[in-house]
Each structure stands twice: as C-alpha cells, then as structure tokens.
Design an enzyme around this catalytic site. Structure first.
Site, mmCIF file in Angstrom:
data_model
loop_
_atom_site.group_PDB
_atom_site.id
_atom_site.type_symbol
_atom_site.label_atom_id
_atom_site.label_comp_id
_atom_site.label_asym_id
_atom_site.label_seq_id
_atom_site.Cartn_x
_atom_site.Cartn_y
_atom_site.Cartn_z
ATOM 1 N N GLU A 33 0.807 -1.235 0.000
ATOM 2 C CA GLU A 33 0.000 0.000 0.000
ATOM 3 C C GLU A 33 0.833 1.275 0.000
ATOM 4 O OE1 GLU A 33 -2.618 -0.471 3.339
ATOM 5 O OE2 GLU A 33 -3.553 -2.256 2.492
ATOM 6 N N ASN A 85 2.086 -5.271 -3.128
ATOM 7 C CA ASN A 85 0.689 -5.575 -2.819
ATOM 8 C C ASN A 85 -0.070 -4.271 -2.551
ATOM 9 O OD1 ASN A 85 -1.286 -7.695 -2.164
ATOM 10 N ND2 ASN A 85 -1.206 -6.897 -0.062
ATOM 11 N N HIS A 138 -10.277 -5.865 -2.482
ATOM 12 C CA HIS A 138 -11.365 -5.687 -1.515
ATOM 13 C C HIS A 138 -12.495 -4.959 -2.239
ATOM 14 C CE1 HIS A 138 -9.309 -7.022 2.085
ATOM 15 N NE2 HIS A 138 -8.256 -6.281 1.770
ATOM 16 N N GLU A 183 -6.516 -10.541 -1.309
ATOM 17 C CA GLU A 183 -7.358 -10.272 -0.123
ATOM 18 C C GLU A 183 -8.823 -10.156 -0.534
ATOM 19 O OE1 GLU A 183 -5.793 -7.015 2.216
ATOM 20 O OE2 GLU A 183 -3.716 -7.642 1.893
ATOM 21 N N ASP A 241 -12.617 -10.002 -1.029
ATOM 22 C CA ASP A 241 -13.927 -10.061 -0.373
ATOM 23 C C ASP A 241 -14.849 -9.114 -1.146
ATOM 24 O OD1 ASP A 241 -12.814 -7.673 0.599
ATOM 25 O OD2 ASP A 241 -12.773 -8.332 2.675
#
Ligand code: G3I
Length: 462
Positions: free
Chosen positions: A169, A211, A248, A277, A279
């Site tokens: 990030e 990432n 996400h 990750e 979702d």
C-alpha cells in the site's frame, strides 16, 4: 527467478483431469454434446479445484481462531494457501526494537506446512501497523530499521514462505497517481526498491510481490501508477516477481469490468499476479464468478486468497462479504467459485480463452496514454521452443520511433520493417519507421526465460 513455487501440493489431480478430458473426447467423438464447465473432474473443495489448473485457493487466517474447531475444519478442508491476517505485520513481529515475537507467525507456518498449504508472508514494509518505536523514527534511522526488519523477518522464515508482500500500500488513492506520503516515503523514494533488494538477499527463493488495494480498475490513476513502477523495476532489474491485487470489493469499491485487462497487463510486464485479499460486499455470485474467471484466463494469475473464512471472521463482517456464513455454511458464492474453478482447463487459461500464442492476449496494450503523439500496440506472434515473434502496430503517425524493452537474458535476434538501434545494455531497442508501413516485427531468443514478453516503453511521432 523462474522457479514456479506456486504449484499446489501434488495430488493425482492431473490424472483425474486427464481421464475426464479423455472421456469428454470419447463422448464428443460419439456425437455427444460436451457442455462447457465439464472439462475436468469436479473437485469438491476450493483448493483441490484450483489445483487442477496449477493454482492455489487460500484464505487469511487469524491465528487465535485456530482453537475454534469449526473454523479450523473449514480451513483444513477447503484451502491450500494461507496468509496471516495480522500476525506477520511489523507491530506483531517486532513490538520492541530488536525484540522479535515469532510465536503466532511460526504457529501459522507450522499449521500450514504440516498440511501442504503454501504461505504468503504479509507484510515486510508498510506505513501502517508500525510499532510505536518505528512510527516515531525518521530519516536514515528509519530506513535502517525498516531494512533490518525486512532482513530479520525474511531470514527467519527463509525457505518457508512462497511469496512475500514485500511492500504494502505505498500509493495514494484518487487521481494523483502519487506515492503515499508516509514516514517511509520521506526516507527517500527509493525505499521500495531497497526493501525488495534486502528481501531478495535474505530469502533468494521467495517470490517477491508488491501488494495494494484499489489497483483493480485498469483506468484508475493508482493502477497506472503502480503499473509504471513495476515496469520501471523490471527495466532496471529491481528484484520483483509479482503484484498482489488485494481486491477488496467492499467499503464502496466494486468489481470492475476491466479487471481481466488489469491482471493481464501486469502479467505482460513479466510478473506473476495474485489476488491476495478478496472479499465482495454481500458476496454476489456473479462478481465472485467473474473474479475467478478473470484469474483463470490469465496464465500468470497464480491464485486467489479470500480475506477470511466465515462472514463473522471478516474485517467487514457487516457486509457479509465471504464464502461461508457465520455458521460455517457454504453460501451461493461458494458454489459459483467452486464451479468456476472446476471449469478451468488444466494448466492455464479458462475454456473461453484461446491458448497463448494463437491470439493476442488481452492487456498487451500500453497504458491508455499517448504522450508521444502515437500509440504502439503489441501483437504476440508465433512461439517456438527457444524464441518467439512479436509484431508492433503503430497508430497516430506515419513516421515514428518506438522504444521496446526486452527482459534479459532474452535477446532480440532479428527485426523487420524498421530501422533498429540499441542502447548499451542491448535490452532497449529503438525502432524507427523506414517507410515500409506502420507495422514492424522482431524475433526474441528466450535464453532460458520463456515467460517474459517485450514491453513498449514509448512511441514518439516524427
Ligand atoms: O488484537 C487486538 C485486541 O487485543 C484489542 O483489544 C483490539 C482493540 O483495539 O485490537 C485487536 O487488534 C486488532 C487486529 O485487527 C486484530 O483484530 C487491531 O486493532 C486492528 O487494527 C486490526 O485490523 C486489521 C487491519 O488490517 C489493520 O492491520 C484487520 O484485522 C485486518 O483484516 C486488516 O487487513 C488489511 C491488510 O493487512 C492489508 N490490506 C487491507 C486489509 C483490510 O484492512
């Protein structure tokens, strides 16, 4: 590094897939209709289904939940890859400077390795979740502490981690395309590559990833900014092997229809891509299915990790974004994901995607900018065992120069329909128009690296 450490644990799935394909072939020969989606044996768990195409299907794990048997039963049954949700972050591993707390991280690694699950390390360098002692540092002192943390942690886990999120990030959201203003960034903008070099030295066999979140939509400034950084790293030999798209699709962020383009565009730079990750708000089956199919369509998309097992385990549990409900029951999205994984052709792209080399894969176009007054578009050509052809079409100008980057040890051995010159390294070719048209081509010797492909650096009119 060409080591394929992402192959799922060996079980006789290939054989079963091959038998299923043979059966499908016999049925077809007999005039039977073979439905899409029945190309390989129907596996009954996510990890086994993903393994049919050489991929993994994993989850974030909260180590304190390993004592919950309902949780651990699903984990052990369904998944063949794990990421520590919090236990390998900087504050967890080095709460006091120089004092490392390996307990929870080691417990997860031990749990995973004893069950043939691969481990993603998350994360070595991040502006967030820094312990107080690090948060209060700056300048060279912070740079040294960050590099020491990378070295100590990657060394401790050497040989046990398939992929490290080396840096997490580091870019701003929004339209700026800028790097995030953090204490790490203020140590000098080369902190990211310094972290990658330290990680490579400490664990030469781990795959090293950048990432981030909100890099899913190909048109977003943040996606383009990360793309440019990865391209620059590949050109300059900074040791980066992969990009993790957190994905996400929660908190107001949605699955973008150009997601496959984003995955394949990063892959075209010569890095693997991972969905790290995942979702999705309210777990719609369509968005989950599309996400999986996009990964399956990109050979360098090595696997998918969901960010938790049951909705009640999620960092956004109020959005019910996962594949199992709070009672551990499979949701509709689970079946959509499992069916999509079972529909994948063994070894690579999904059934709707022609094999590589027959058609230009999506995402081989450069970013949607045209600063030099023309656009150069790559079309992959014929592939042999030791070399491959590439053609490049130029639009927007009739006289032009196009700069093309080759990843060593690959080397261009022949060109046509243009006047080439080379930089000192031999890795960068400038091709100028020679009046023969707007398409030129070249042959590249693989020299042992069969995965990398040329990248357009620029197209300049005139
Ligand atoms: O364990 C403590 C507990 O003892 C304490 O009582 C409680 C109250 O503050 O906090 C607990 O720790 C929390 C931890 O999650 C475990 O639940 C932290 O405060 C909280 O900040 C932490 O949140 C995590 C967040 O990252 C920040 O590190 C989430 O669980 C985790 O899902 C989330 O994961 C991130 C990825 O690392 C990077 N990408 C985005 C993703 C979602 O934010």
């Amino acid at each position: 590094m060409s080591k394929d450490s992402s192959r799922a644990p060996g079980r006789p799935r290939r054989l079963r897939a091959a038998l299923a394909l043979t059966a499908a072939g016999l049925m077809a020969a007999a005039g039977a209709v073979v439905l899409p989606g029945n190309a390989s044996a129907a596996e009954t768990t996510l990890g086994a289904a993903a393994a049919q195409s050489g991929r993994y299907f994993g989850t974030a794990v909260a180590v304190n939940r390993l004592n919950d048997s309902a949780y651990t039963n699903i984990l052990n049954r369904e998944f063949n890859q794990v990421t520590a949700e919090n236990e390998m972050k900087i504050d967890a591993l080095q709460p006091q400077q120089g004092q490392f707390n390996w307990g929870n991280g080691d417990r997860l690694v031990q749990h995973a390795r004893s069950r043939n699950m691969q481990v993603r390390g998350h994360t070595l360098a991040w502006h967030s979740q820094q312990p107080d002692w690090m948060r209060n540092m700056s300048g060279q002192q912070l740079r040294n502490a960050m590099l020491n943390h990378v070295t100590q942690v990657a060394t401790h886990y050497r040989g046990q981690i398939a992929w490290w999120d080396v840096v997490n990030e580091a870019f701003e959201d929004g339209s700026s395309g800028a790097r995030r203003n953090s204490n790490l960034e203020r140590t000098g903008s080369d902190w990211i590559e310094a972290a990658f070099r330290a990680a490579r030295t400490a664990d030469p066999n781990a795959q090293l990833c950048y990432n981030d979140y909100n890099i899913d939509n190909w048109n977003d400034a943040k996606t383009q900014a990360v793309y440019r950084m990865v391209r620059d790293f590949k050109q300059r030999g900074v040791p980066i092997d992969c990009v993790g798209l957190q994905s996400h699709f929660t908190g107001g962020s949605n699955y973008p229809s150009n997601y496959r383009t984003t995955l394949s565009s990063f892959a075209a730079l010569g890095v693997d891509v991972h969905i790290t990750e995942l979702d999705i708000r309210n777990a719609p089956s369509d968005a989950y299915r599309n996400t999986v199919n996009d990964c399956l369509a990109v050979p360098r998309c090595k696997g998918i990790t969901v960010w938790g097992i049951r909705d009640s385990d999620s960092w956004r549990s109020n959005e019910s974004p996962l594949l199992f409900d709070g009672g551990g029951n499979k949701k509709a999205a689970y079946n959509a994901v499992l069916n999509a994984l079972n529909s994948a052709a063994p070894g690579g792209g999904d059934p709707t995607t022609p094999p590589p080399g027959t058609t230009p894969p999506p995402g081989t176009t450069p970013p949607p900018t045209n600063p030099g007054g023309c656009t150069a578009t790559i079309s992959p050509g014929q592939v042999w065992g030791d070399r491959y052809n590439t053609s490049v079409n130029v639009s927007g100008a009739n006289t032009w120069s196009v700069v093309v980057n080759i990843t060593p040890p690959q080397r261009i051995s022949a060109t046509w329909s243009g006047n080439p010159t080379w930089d000192g390294s031999g890795n960068v070719m400038t091709m100028r128009s020679n009046g023969s048209g707007n398409t030129f081509g070249f042959t590249t010797m693989m020299n042992g690296n069969s995965g990398a492909r040329p990248q357009i650096v620029s197209c300049t009119a005139g």
